[in-house]
Design an enzyme around this catalytic site. Structure first.
Site, mmCIF file in Angstrom:
data_model
loop_
_atom_site.group_PDB
_atom_site.id
_atom_site.type_symbol
_atom_site.label_atom_id
_atom_site.label_comp_id
_atom_site.label_asym_id
_atom_site.label_seq_id
_atom_site.Cartn_x
_atom_site.Cartn_y
_atom_site.Cartn_z
ATOM 1 N N SER A 1 -8.083 -0.203 4.912
ATOM 2 C CA SER A 1 -8.076 -0.636 5.774
ATOM 3 C C SER A 1 -8.827 0.152 6.933
ATOM 4 O O SER A 1 -9.475 1.514 6.850
ATOM 5 C CB SER A 1 -6.750 -1.019 6.602
ATOM 6 O OG SER A 1 -6.774 -0.844 7.561
ATOM 7 N N TYR B 1 1.459 2.086 8.845
ATOM 8 C CA TYR B 1 1.109 1.016 8.488
ATOM 9 C C TYR B 1 -0.455 2.179 8.091
ATOM 10 O O TYR B 1 -0.523 2.185 7.331
ATOM 11 C CB TYR B 1 0.597 -0.154 8.886
ATOM 12 C CG TYR B 1 -0.503 -1.316 8.206
ATOM 13 C CD1 TYR B 1 -0.346 -1.586 8.038
ATOM 14 C CD2 TYR B 1 -1.313 -1.202 8.463
ATOM 15 C CE1 TYR B 1 -0.828 -2.580 6.531
ATOM 16 C CE2 TYR B 1 -3.201 -2.107 8.145
ATOM 17 C CZ TYR B 1 -1.885 -2.815 6.571
ATOM 18 O OH TYR B 1 -3.491 -3.037 6.265
HETATM 19 P P1 NAP Z 1 -0.892 -10.481 2.545
HETATM 20 O O1 NAP Z 1 -0.948 -12.248 2.510
HETATM 21 O O2 NAP Z 1 0.094 -10.281 3.491
HETATM 22 O O3 NAP Z 1 -0.581 -10.362 0.693
HETATM 23 C C1 NAP Z 1 0.467 -9.365 0.908
HETATM 24 C C2 NAP Z 1 -0.169 -9.462 -0.834
HETATM 25 O O4 NAP Z 1 1.407 -7.921 -1.229
HETATM 26 C C3 NAP Z 1 1.816 -10.774 -0.900
HETATM 27 O O5 NAP Z 1 1.177 -10.872 -2.290
HETATM 28 C C4 NAP Z 1 2.948 -9.536 -1.129
HETATM 29 O O6 NAP Z 1 3.580 -10.549 -1.947
HETATM 30 C C5 NAP Z 1 2.314 -8.684 -1.626
HETATM 31 N N1 NAP Z 1 3.715 -7.673 -1.031
HETATM 32 C C6 NAP Z 1 3.995 -7.303 -0.304
HETATM 33 N N2 NAP Z 1 4.978 -6.827 -0.369
HETATM 34 C C7 NAP Z 1 5.585 -6.267 -2.027
HETATM 35 C C8 NAP Z 1 6.840 -6.163 -2.361
HETATM 36 N N3 NAP Z 1 8.039 -5.510 -1.785
HETATM 37 N N4 NAP Z 1 6.314 -6.107 -3.859
HETATM 38 C C9 NAP Z 1 5.701 -7.254 -4.700
HETATM 39 N N5 NAP Z 1 5.023 -7.185 -3.914
HETATM 40 C C10 NAP Z 1 4.228 -7.343 -2.824
HETATM 41 O O7 NAP Z 1 -2.461 -9.966 3.107
HETATM 42 P P2 NAP Z 1 -3.167 -9.449 2.523
HETATM 43 O O8 NAP Z 1 -4.193 -9.146 3.727
HETATM 44 O O9 NAP Z 1 -3.707 -10.679 1.285
HETATM 45 O O10 NAP Z 1 -3.098 -8.014 1.990
HETATM 46 C C11 NAP Z 1 -3.629 -7.798 0.944
HETATM 47 C C12 NAP Z 1 -4.278 -6.035 1.295
HETATM 48 O O11 NAP Z 1 -5.102 -5.701 1.807
HETATM 49 C C13 NAP Z 1 -2.695 -5.505 2.220
HETATM 50 O O12 NAP Z 1 -2.900 -3.670 0.927
HETATM 51 C C14 NAP Z 1 -3.325 -5.368 3.073
HETATM 52 O O13 NAP Z 1 -3.180 -4.184 4.032
HETATM 53 C C15 NAP Z 1 -4.694 -4.953 2.930
HETATM 54 N N6 NAP Z 1 -5.814 -5.300 4.346
HETATM 55 C C16 NAP Z 1 -5.418 -6.896 4.856
HETATM 56 C C17 NAP Z 1 -6.236 -6.708 6.209
HETATM 57 C C18 NAP Z 1 -6.197 -7.834 6.312
HETATM 58 O O14 NAP Z 1 -7.603 -7.632 8.061
HETATM 59 N N7 NAP Z 1 -6.180 -9.060 6.103
HETATM 60 C C19 NAP Z 1 -7.110 -5.415 6.315
HETATM 61 C C20 NAP Z 1 -7.315 -4.204 5.774
HETATM 62 C C21 NAP Z 1 -6.642 -4.393 4.427
HETATM 63 P P3 NAP Z 1 4.800 -11.573 -1.175
HETATM 64 O O15 NAP Z 1 3.534 -12.829 -0.935
HETATM 65 O O16 NAP Z 1 5.567 -11.648 -2.452
HETATM 66 O O17 NAP Z 1 5.092 -11.490 -0.071
#
Ligand code: NAP
Length: 254
Positions: A146, A159
């Site tokens: 991130s 986080y």
């Molecule tokens: P998201 O749409 O909220 O997706 C998060 C994913 O993680 C979902 O598939 C969720 O499953 C899964 N997850 C969370 N807790 C879990 C658990 N206990 N067991 C199994 N699966 C779990 O957000 P995203 O932005 O795509 O995030 C993906 C990654 O990118 C994360 O590591 C996040 O920190 C990172 N990231 C995102 C951004 C951004 O701007 N969006 C920036 C930097 C880093 P469910 O749908 O079933 O809950």
């Protein structure tokens, strides 16, 4: 360039992606499948939409139900991947969660919930997959870091700790495993349009401030991550070890 001499070609490879039902994980799974990989998706929600898109690309798909809040399922996830798809060449530790609250009021429960998924399970799943990759003499592990692997953030203590931690663990594993054929790297997404950032985008002031700092002048789309994932999953990155690659529209350059 034909498939055989294309260094980005993933034909014959198996990729395990956590949290591939939505957001960045879904985009990564689809990009890897488009490059030729078969996909195992581990997570709590059924990845039906991802499955349909991977199958439409002519690749195989396996869904593995697992709650990554604890390390209990990690061994089973690796075994089920190998059983369903014949191996494990690529692991993407994408699943992640976030809790927003002022540091002064932050609870232990919100600390543990985030650290367990984002850091602890990511490490132990890397260990379980890494054991198979070490035995095979090759493998690619991609962690999702991130901007908060580099910066402090606001109102997201666990986080930020987890994302600094995953950057460190990426380098540690790279140091231990680079000479044994395994590339461990991370992607640091900037501010992307997913569930993770809904609260920020709904906050008019934060949304305006964030946008004003992004040289590309837009929030990132999930598909913006795909190319970096294919690069780090493929032979194109065979001499790339322990990096945290920003895909951020220039955020860190400002
Ligand atoms: P998201 O749409 O909220 O997706 C998060 C994913 O993680 C979902 O598939 C969720 O499953 C899964 N997850 C969370 N807790 C879990 C658990 N206990 N067991 C199994 N699966 C779990 O957000 P995203 O932005 O795509 O995030 C993906 C990654 O990118 C994360 O590591 C996040 O920190 C990172 N990231 C995102 C951004 C951004 O701007 N969006 C920036 C930097 C880093 P469910 O749908 O079933 O809950």
């Amino acid at each position: 360039m034909n498939a055989a001499n294309n260094p980005f070609n993933l034909q014959g490879k198996v990729a395990l992606v956590t949290g591939a039902n939505t957001g960045l994980g879904q985009a990564i799974a689809i990009a890897l499948a488009a490059a030729g990989a078969d996909i195992a998706a581990a997570g709590t929600s059924a990845p039906d939409e991802t499955k349909a898109q991977v199958l439409a690309l002519g690749r195989s798909f396996a869904a593995i139900e697992a709650n990554l809040s604890s390390i209990e399922p990690v061994q089973r996830i690796v075994e089920e991947t190998i059983e369903a798809l014949g191996g494990i060449d690529i692991l993407v530790n994408n699943a992640g969660t976030i809790r927003r609250c002022d540091a002064v009021d932050f609870t232990e429960a919100d600390w543990d919930a985030v650290m367990d998924v984002n850091l602890k399970t990511a490490f132990f799943l890397s260990q379980a997959a890494g054991r198979r990759m070490l035995a095979a003499g090759h493998g690619k592990i991609i962690n999702i870091a991130s901007m908060l692997s580099f910066q402090g953030g606001i109102r997201v203590p666990s986080y930020t700790a987890s994302k600094h931690g995953i950057a460190g663990v990426t380098k540690l594993l790279a140091n231990e495993w680079a000479s044994r054929g395994i590339n461990v790297n991370a992607i640091a997404p900037g501010y992307m349009v997913t569930n993770n950032t809904t609260a920020l985008r709904n906050d008019e002031t934060r949304n305006r401030d964030i946008l004003a700092r992004i040289p590309a002048a837009r929030w990132g789309e999930a598909k913006d991550i795909g190319g970096a994932a294919v690069f780090l999953a493929s032979a194109a990155s065979d001499y790339v070890n322990g990096i945290v690659l920003p895909v951020d529209g220039g955020w860190l350059a400002r």
